[in-house]
Design a protein around this motif. Structure first.
Motif, PDB file in Angstrom:
ATOM      1  N   GLU A 263      37.852  38.438  51.742  1.00 30.38           N
ATOM      2  CA  GLU A 263      38.145  38.871  50.372  1.00 30.38           C
ATOM      3  C   GLU A 263      37.901  37.754  49.363  1.00 30.38           C
ATOM      4  O   GLU A 263      37.359  37.980  48.287  1.00 30.38           O
ATOM      5  CB  GLU A 263      39.596  39.372  50.264  1.00 30.38           C
ATOM      6  CG  GLU A 263      39.841  40.750  50.840  1.00 30.38           C
ATOM      7  CD  GLU A 263      39.968  40.736  52.356  1.00 30.38           C
ATOM      8  OE1 GLU A 263      40.014  39.620  52.939  1.00 30.38           O
ATOM      9  OE2 GLU A 263      40.000  41.823  52.972  1.00 30.38           O
ATOM     10  N   LYS A 479      42.433  40.602  41.507  1.00 28.07           N
ATOM     11  CA  LYS A 479      43.061  41.750  42.160  1.00 28.07           C
ATOM     12  C   LYS A 479      42.175  42.258  43.288  1.00 28.07           C
ATOM     13  O   LYS A 479      40.956  42.161  43.220  1.00 28.07           O
ATOM     14  CB  LYS A 479      43.317  42.879  41.156  1.00 28.07           C
ATOM     15  CG  LYS A 479      44.387  42.558  40.117  1.00 28.07           C
ATOM     16  CD  LYS A 479      44.697  43.776  39.263  1.00 28.07           C
ATOM     17  CE  LYS A 479      45.819  43.471  38.280  1.00 28.07           C
ATOM     18  NZ  LYS A 479      46.168  44.655  37.453  1.00 28.07           N
ATOM     19  N   PHE A 481      41.408  45.764  45.408  1.00 28.46           N
ATOM     20  CA  PHE A 481      41.569  47.210  45.312  1.00 28.46           C
ATOM     21  C   PHE A 481      41.067  47.880  46.583  1.00 28.46           C
ATOM     22  O   PHE A 481      40.261  47.324  47.330  1.00 28.46           O
ATOM     23  CB  PHE A 481      40.770  47.770  44.121  1.00 28.46           C
ATOM     24  CG  PHE A 481      41.222  47.273  42.777  1.00 28.46           C
ATOM     25  CD1 PHE A 481      42.182  47.964  42.051  1.00 28.46           C
ATOM     26  CD2 PHE A 481      40.676  46.120  42.229  1.00 28.46           C
ATOM     27  CE1 PHE A 481      42.584  47.507  40.808  1.00 28.46           C
ATOM     28  CE2 PHE A 481      41.060  45.664  40.988  1.00 28.46           C
ATOM     29  CZ  PHE A 481      42.028  46.358  40.264  1.00 28.46           C
ATOM     30  N   GLN A 482      41.519  49.106  46.794  1.00 29.57           N
ATOM     31  CA  GLN A 482      40.951  49.988  47.801  1.00 29.57           C
ATOM     32  C   GLN A 482      39.784  50.761  47.165  1.00 29.57           C
ATOM     33  O   GLN A 482      39.724  50.904  45.950  1.00 29.57           O
ATOM     34  CB  GLN A 482      42.004  50.968  48.314  1.00 29.57           C
ATOM     35  CG  GLN A 482      43.162  50.309  49.047  1.00 29.57           C
ATOM     36  CD  GLN A 482      42.723  49.628  50.331  1.00 29.57           C
ATOM     37  OE1 GLN A 482      41.901  50.162  51.077  1.00 29.57           O
ATOM     38  NE2 GLN A 482      43.274  48.440  50.582  1.00 29.57           N
ATOM     39  N   LYS A 484      39.234  53.831  46.802  1.00 32.58           N
ATOM     40  CA  LYS A 484      39.674  54.968  45.982  1.00 32.58           C
ATOM     41  C   LYS A 484      40.071  54.544  44.572  1.00 32.58           C
ATOM     42  O   LYS A 484      40.147  55.383  43.663  1.00 32.58           O
ATOM     43  CB  LYS A 484      40.838  55.686  46.670  1.00 32.58           C
ATOM     44  CG  LYS A 484      42.081  54.817  46.823  1.00 32.58           C
ATOM     45  CD  LYS A 484      43.189  55.559  47.544  1.00 32.58           C
ATOM     46  CE  LYS A 484      44.434  54.676  47.713  1.00 32.58           C
ATOM     47  NZ  LYS A 484      45.511  55.403  48.426  1.00 32.58           N
ATOM     48  N   ASN A 485      40.330  53.257  44.352  1.00 34.46           N
ATOM     49  CA  ASN A 485      40.718  52.753  43.037  1.00 34.46           C
ATOM     50  C   ASN A 485      39.552  52.102  42.296  1.00 34.46           C
ATOM     51  O   ASN A 485      39.753  51.208  41.470  1.00 34.46           O
ATOM     52  CB  ASN A 485      41.848  51.739  43.181  1.00 34.46           C
ATOM     53  CG  ASN A 485      43.069  52.303  43.879  1.00 34.46           C
ATOM     54  OD1 ASN A 485      43.544  51.762  44.865  1.00 34.46           O
ATOM     55  ND2 ASN A 485      43.596  53.410  43.370  1.00 34.46           N
ATOM     56  N   MET A 488      39.715  51.925  38.432  1.00 32.16           N
ATOM     57  CA  MET A 488      40.629  50.880  37.959  1.00 32.16           C
ATOM     58  C   MET A 488      39.957  49.515  38.053  1.00 32.16           C
ATOM     59  O   MET A 488      40.089  48.681  37.138  1.00 32.16           O
ATOM     60  CB  MET A 488      41.916  50.901  38.776  1.00 32.16           C
ATOM     61  CG  MET A 488      42.759  52.145  38.608  1.00 32.16           C
ATOM     62  SD  MET A 488      44.168  52.184  39.748  1.00 32.16           S
ATOM     63  CE  MET A 488      44.981  50.643  39.344  1.00 32.16           C
ATOM     64  N   ALA A 489      39.228  49.273  39.140  1.00 29.99           N
ATOM     65  CA  ALA A 489      38.556  47.979  39.324  1.00 29.99           C
ATOM     66  C   ALA A 489      37.475  47.761  38.269  1.00 29.99           C
ATOM     67  O   ALA A 489      37.356  46.660  37.709  1.00 29.99           O
ATOM     68  CB  ALA A 489      37.951  47.912  40.727  1.00 29.99           C
ATOM     69  N   HIS A 492      39.112  47.063  34.968  1.00 25.83           N
ATOM     70  CA  HIS A 492      39.771  45.757  34.949  1.00 25.83           C
ATOM     71  C   HIS A 492      38.769  44.625  34.772  1.00 25.83           C
ATOM     72  O   HIS A 492      39.028  43.674  34.018  1.00 25.83           O
ATOM     73  CB  HIS A 492      40.559  45.563  36.238  1.00 25.83           C
ATOM     74  CG  HIS A 492      41.323  44.279  36.279  1.00 25.83           C
ATOM     75  ND1 HIS A 492      42.458  44.050  35.522  1.00 25.83           N
ATOM     76  CD2 HIS A 492      41.106  43.122  36.973  1.00 25.83           C
ATOM     77  CE1 HIS A 492      42.906  42.826  35.743  1.00 25.83           C
ATOM     78  NE2 HIS A 492      42.104  42.249  36.626  1.00 25.83           N
ATOM     79  N   SER A 498      41.251  39.951  32.431  1.00 24.20           N
ATOM     80  CA  SER A 498      40.986  39.719  33.837  1.00 24.20           C
ATOM     81  C   SER A 498      40.673  38.241  34.084  1.00 24.20           C
ATOM     82  O   SER A 498      40.136  37.554  33.213  1.00 24.20           O
ATOM     83  CB  SER A 498      39.828  40.599  34.318  1.00 24.20           C
ATOM     84  OG  SER A 498      38.620  40.217  33.694  1.00 24.20           O
ATOM     85  N   SER A 502      37.268  40.924  40.739  1.00 22.19           N
ATOM     86  CA  SER A 502      38.006  42.056  41.301  1.00 22.19           C
ATOM     87  C   SER A 502      37.282  42.451  42.586  1.00 22.19           C
ATOM     88  O   SER A 502      36.062  42.565  42.595  1.00 22.19           O
ATOM     89  CB  SER A 502      38.031  43.231  40.318  1.00 22.19           C
ATOM     90  OG  SER A 502      38.744  42.874  39.143  1.00 22.19           O
ATOM     91  N   ILE A 504      36.897  44.862  46.221  1.00 29.67           N
ATOM     92  CA  ILE A 504      37.146  46.093  46.971  1.00 29.67           C
ATOM     93  C   ILE A 504      37.117  45.738  48.451  1.00 29.67           C
ATOM     94  O   ILE A 504      36.145  45.138  48.941  1.00 29.67           O
ATOM     95  CB  ILE A 504      36.086  47.162  46.689  1.00 29.67           C
ATOM     96  CG1 ILE A 504      36.038  47.480  45.182  1.00 29.67           C
ATOM     97  CG2 ILE A 504      36.359  48.424  47.495  1.00 29.67           C
ATOM     98  CD1 ILE A 504      37.261  48.189  44.646  1.00 29.67           C
TER      99      ILE A 504
END
Length: 507
Positions: A263, A479, A481-482, A484-485, A488-489, A492, A498, A502, A504
């Motif tokens: 990540e 952040k 994220f998954q 599905k989000n 939002m990513a 952001h 920010s 970001s 995933i």
């Protein structure tokens, strides 16, 4: 009045009579046509040619039935074990016993079964379709048109120079939000067809970089091995990396730094490649950056975070702008001075009065530019290079007076593409030009490094790996994220609040 009614009734009667007459004639014509058609069909059916054809068909059918009957009788005779035994006995001239002949037959049968088994095992297997989860764009209607699909076709066959990667994480970049609005759609359609990725520009898988593990690779690849932990980047026109599996050219892939996780690592490849490309455009490197004063607008964007660290390592003096929330991060990364944009809200009404913006008709972009210029004026400094990493829609000319020399302003954001507004004729001409240019480059042995490709390669990634493993490049992830989000990513990463990247995750 009565006379008018009388004349009208007479006319109606005349019309009615004419209609009846016409309908009667039409009926007679139709009947005559049907009778003629029947007579013609009967005449044709009873003609000598048709009769001859029927006789031929009957003879052919009888011949086929007789041939089938003969074949059946002969097949039964041939398959008769007694006849087969007598034939073999006559063939070997009585020199073999019944037992030996039986063994030969069993050998032939066994050998045939073994050969059939081997043939079935080595025959070419039919390609199977595999599916995966992916973040996909099917229309250029903005972020709202992005969807997470479970049935995207997963790549599973490698060419000689291809690498198959099981994706663990991928970052979301500002260019992904621009792609959602149609950025690069014309070039994407042309280049994906030239590089044999697809004949269409849609659907588009988002994501410009990723980290993961190699699960398969081409036979001619020597630099990488199955099981290697790697990171990779792709240009804006190519299929992206926000999926469970990606198939990439070896040139896009390099080994991931060992001292950072999946990540964290995926915040660096694309942003770092852009950062090094901008510094190359500005003609800055470790040999000449020392003591130079650099201003980075948007120092806590994914690119800005890496620019600060690289320039700090090169001993340059970095001044940056960011939101108040990001000030500790900018200081930790190595910024010598920070313009905190959130504090400029206190000056907003004052600036409006000074510049006659009381009606607030101007956009936030223009207001931010005015506030930034106000702070730069208060500092009264000039910079060797100015780099824009967030919102470069304002006029660059306003910043030239803060540069020591001309042409010292650079932007890391996606440049506007005239090709996106081309019509059908323009697209065809552009496609012909690109194909011709690539053919000439291939003939002359020139590198195919156009269209955002030059810096997105394993050599750049190796330089970034060296920086991470030697400690002067740190990953900055705001952040995680998954899939599905994804909306939002994307929202952001475009926010001024920010910090860094970001991400995933697909784990």
């Amino acid at each position: 009045m009565d006379e008018i009614i009388f004349r009208s009734s007479q006319r109606l009667e005349n019309v009615e009579m004419q209609v009846q007459l016409v309908s009667s004639k039409m009926k007679d014509l139709i009947n005559a046509y049907l009778q003629q058609s029947r007579a013609l069909i009967y005449q044709v059916w009873n003609s000598t040619k048709i009769e001859h054809m029927r006789l031929n068909m009957r003879e052919l059918l009888n011949y086929l039935l007789a041939a089938a009957h003969d074949f059946k009788e002969k097949a039964v005779d041939v398959a008769d074990p007694k006849r087969l035994y007598m034939f073999l006995k006559a063939f070997v001239g009585g020199r073999w016993s019944k037992r030996e002949i039986s063994l030969v037959c069993i050998g032939f049968l066994f050998g045939g079964l073994v050969g059939l088994t081997i043939g079935l095992s080595v025959r070419r297997k039919e390609s199977t379709i595999r599916y995966m989860e992916a973040v996909q764009l099917n229309q250029y209607l903005g972020i709202e048109s992005v969807a997470v699909v479970e049935d995207a076709i997963a790549p599973h066959e490698c060419g000689d120079y291809d690498v198959l990667i099981d994706v663990k994480a991928a970052s979301v970049q500002i260019i992904d939000a621009e792609i959602c609005k149609g950025y690069g759609k014309t070039l994407r359609k042309i280049l994906r067809r030239i590089f044999k990725q697809s004949s269409s520009d849609l659907p588009v898988i988002l994501g410009r970089d990723c980290t993961g593990v190699i699960t398969d690779l081409g036979e001619k690849i020597k630099r990488l091995e199955i099981g290697d932990e790697v990171w990779a980047t792709v240009p804006f026109w190519s299929q992206g990396t926000l999926s469970q599996t990606v198939l990439l050219s070896e040139n896009r892939v390099a080994k991931k730094p060992k001292n950072v996780g999946f990540e964290g690592a995926c915040s660096i490849p694309y942003a770092g490649s852009i950062a090094l490309s901008i510094l190359n455009q500005a003609k800055l490197d470790v040999s000449n950056a020392e003591k130079k004063k650099i201003f980075i607008q948007g120092g806590c964007t994914p690119v800005g975070c890496l620019l600060i660290q690289i320039l700090k390592h090169w001993k340059a003096e970095v001044v940056t702008s960011c939101c108040e929330r990001a000030v500790p991060v900018a200081k930790a990364l190595g910024a010598a001075d920070i313009i905190t944009l959130d504090t400029l809200e206190e000056f907003r009404s004052k600036i409006f009065l000074e510049h006659e913006y009381e009606n607030n008709e101007h956009s936030n972009d223009q207001v931010d530019l005015i506030m930034l210029i106000k702070e730069l004026e208060l500092r009264g400094q000039q910079y060797d290079v100015i780099i824009l990493t967030r919102n470069d829609r304002f006029n660059w000319k306003h910043l030239t007076r803060f540069c020591k020399k001309e042409k010292s302003i650079f932007s890391s954001l996606p440049p506007d593409l005239l090709s996106d507004s081309c019509g059908i004729i323009g697209r065809n001409l552009l496609s012909l030009y690109i194909k011709t240019k690539m053919i000439m480059q291939t003939i002359l042995g020139a590198p195919l490094d156009d269209y955002d490709e030059c810096h997105l390669c394993y050599e750049t990634l190796n330089d970034l790996t060296h920086g991470v493993e030697n400690g002067y490049l740190q990953n900055v992830v705001d952040k995680v994220f998954q899939p599905k989000n994804i909306e939002m990513a994307l929202n952001h990463i475009q926010s001024s609040k920010s910090i860094g990247s970001s991400v995933i995750t697909f784990r």
